[in-house]
Write an enzyme that holds these catalytic residues in place. Structure first.
Site, PDB file in Angstrom:
ATOM      1  N   ALA A   1      -2.707  -4.302 -10.261  1.00  0.00           N
ATOM      2  CA  ALA A   1      -2.212  -5.544  -9.553  1.00  0.00           C
ATOM      3  C   ALA A   1      -2.727  -5.990  -8.628  1.00  0.00           C
ATOM      4  O   ALA A   1      -3.550  -5.144  -8.060  1.00  0.00           O
ATOM      5  CB  ALA A   1      -0.732  -5.172  -9.338  1.00  0.00           C
TER       6      ALA A   1
ATOM      7  N   GLY B   1      -3.880  -8.492 -10.839  1.00  0.00           N
ATOM      8  CA  GLY B   1      -4.481  -8.659 -12.165  1.00  0.00           C
ATOM      9  C   GLY B   1      -5.551  -9.447 -12.100  1.00  0.00           C
ATOM     10  O   GLY B   1      -6.294  -9.778 -13.246  1.00  0.00           O
TER      11      GLY B   1
ATOM     12  N   CYS C   1     -10.432  -3.461  -0.519  1.00  0.00           N
ATOM     13  CA  CYS C   1     -10.435  -4.683   0.286  1.00  0.00           C
ATOM     14  C   CYS C   1     -10.399  -4.503   1.793  1.00  0.00           C
ATOM     15  O   CYS C   1      -9.382  -4.927   2.543  1.00  0.00           O
ATOM     16  CB  CYS C   1      -9.704  -5.694  -0.086  1.00  0.00           C
TER      17      CYS C   1
END
Length: 446
Positions: A261, A263, A375
């Protein structure tokens, strides 16, 4: 500014909404997007026009982007500080200061609306005079005072400032904060058919980026953009597309996408022709991936499971591990994270990522490729993990990226062959998210 954004009932309602958003983020530790969605569904914002809703979020975002500067200024202009038991005073002053110094709202509108908050907060109406006096002083003296404040040092918590300057230097940290404070964050799109880039760039008025994304400097509501309904593209920051590109050709190959997710990378892999199995711990997030796959007409097998516990009957030739992290690389879009993260969070995520890497290594086939990414801008959640991983998994080694093999990634390749993007890269075009990614190979013989 339009009248609705500076004065009148709708302007006041927008500021009241901003006040609720700021409280939710700073006092209740909600994510700004989640707080905004809640207010649209159940709060006063649902009654406002689209412009006023956007203005409320713009105010809240600006306060969060410049919180350190704002609080420094208020401290200079209030000798005794914020009085105890003053309720919404601090956030009312923050909103007023943000409007005066960063949103260029006319001073009379700022002061009038700030004082008008106390019609709702009658218990604190005694602070109207103080509010008036402080904001008038901010209006007159604030710009000169602001010029004397270092934005990076003021807006970043001390621990994060030290972490980033140690890793990237003072100048790079300052440059990242410039992108962090942008009022307009561009929208990046990934195309289902990369060959159609010229067509969609023209139809959307978008810029083609060197890595293959389309970038819109400004945009209307995403679901109203041309190509959304027909599934020609999906929203994905340009930096987030790079880990998948590190695999090279995966057409017809089996790829395991872990922590899949929201996605975007799943759709990337499917669009490249991979046979994708996407795993995530959240059924709700998997349902969202399925909706997006259906919209763009792509397929992947979706599996609910915990990365640390999941096993498979087969070994995988390609694995993508986009691990849970502090997400400090996404502060251009999520400024609240700067004020919500702590060193303890970094330690927690780093430990979790190390466990995931060791477990996922067992799932990779001999001569298989594992791309690990986060990230985060924090070294502990990226390069700081790799040495220990290689010691724990002696069959593994870094499969370094090269500019010759992947020229589109050349600006982001580190000396060890890993990849690093930062918010201050592509500054003229609006920056990009901060990512760390590395390609690892299982050199064990089959």
């Amino acid at each position: 500014m339009e009248k609705s954004e500076s004065s009148g009932k709708s302007g006041m309602a927008a500021r009241a909404g901003a006040l609720r958003l700021i409280h939710a983020v700073l006092s209740e530790k909600a994510l700004l997007d989640d707080a905004y969605a809640h207010e649209l569904a159940e709060g006063p914002l649902r009654k406002l026009t689209g412009n006023d809703r956007a203005f409320a979020k713009r105010i809240a975002t600006t306060v969060l982007q410049h919180l350190g500067e704002i609080d420094t200024l208020l401290a200079r202009f209030m000798d005794r500080g914020i009085p105890k038991k003053s309720g919404p005073l601090r956030n009312i002053l923050r909103i007023g200061t943000a409007e005066l110094l960063f949103l260029n709202t006319p001073p009379h509108a700022v002061v009038d609306c700030a004082v008008s908050h106390y019609r709702t907060w009658r218990k604190y109406a005694g602070f109207k005079g103080l509010t008036n006096a402080v904001l008038r002083r901010v209006s007159k003296e604030g710009p000169d005072e602001l010029a004397s404040i270092d934005p990076a040092k003021a807006n970043l918590p001390d621990w994060m400032y030290k972490s980033l300057t140690s890793a990237y230097g003072t100048d790079a940290t300052a440059a990242m904060m410039v992108q962090y404070a942008r009022q307009q964050i561009p929208l990046d799109l990934s195309l289902k058919d990369p060959a159609s880039a010229d067509i969609w760039a023209e139809r959307l008025g978008a810029e083609k980026m060197p890595t293959g994304s389309l970038r819109l400097a400004s945009h209307e509501r995403v679901d109203l953009l041309e190509g959304y309904a027909e599934g020609a593209w999906w929203v994905q920051d340009a930096a987030a597309t790079l880990p998948v590109q590190m695999f090279g050709d995966v057409a017809g190959r089996k790829v395991l996408d872990l922590c899949a997710a929201p996605g975007g990378k799943t759709m990337q892999l499917a669009a490249l022709g991979a046979d994708v199995t996407a795993l995530d711990i959240s059924a709700k997030r998997l349902a969202r991936i399925e909706e997006n796959l259906q919209r763009v007409g792509l397929k992947a097998e979706l599996v609910k499971g915990d990365v640390l516990k999941k096993s498979f009957d087969e070994k995988w030739p390609f694995i993508l591990l986009d691990a849970p992290c502090s997400a400090t690389g996404t502060v251009r879009r999520h400024p609240e994270l700067i004020h919500q993260r702590s060193p303890e969070d970094i330690a927690h995520f780093s430990k979790l990522q190390a466990k995931m890497l060791d477990h996922v290594a067992e799932l990779l086939a001999p001569d298989g490729t594992l791309v690990f990414c986060t990230c985060s801008l924090q070294p502990e959640e990226g390069p700081g993990l790799i040495a220990d991983f290689l010691m724990n998994n002696p069959d593994f080694g870094i499969d370094p990226l090269t500019a010759e093999a992947m020229p589109q990634l050349a600006p982001f390749i580190e000396p060890d062959g890993s990849l690093r993007t930062r918010p201050d890269y592509w500054p003229e075009a609006g920056g990009m998210d901060g990512f760390f990614a590395i390609r690892l190979r299982n050199y064990a013989s089959s």
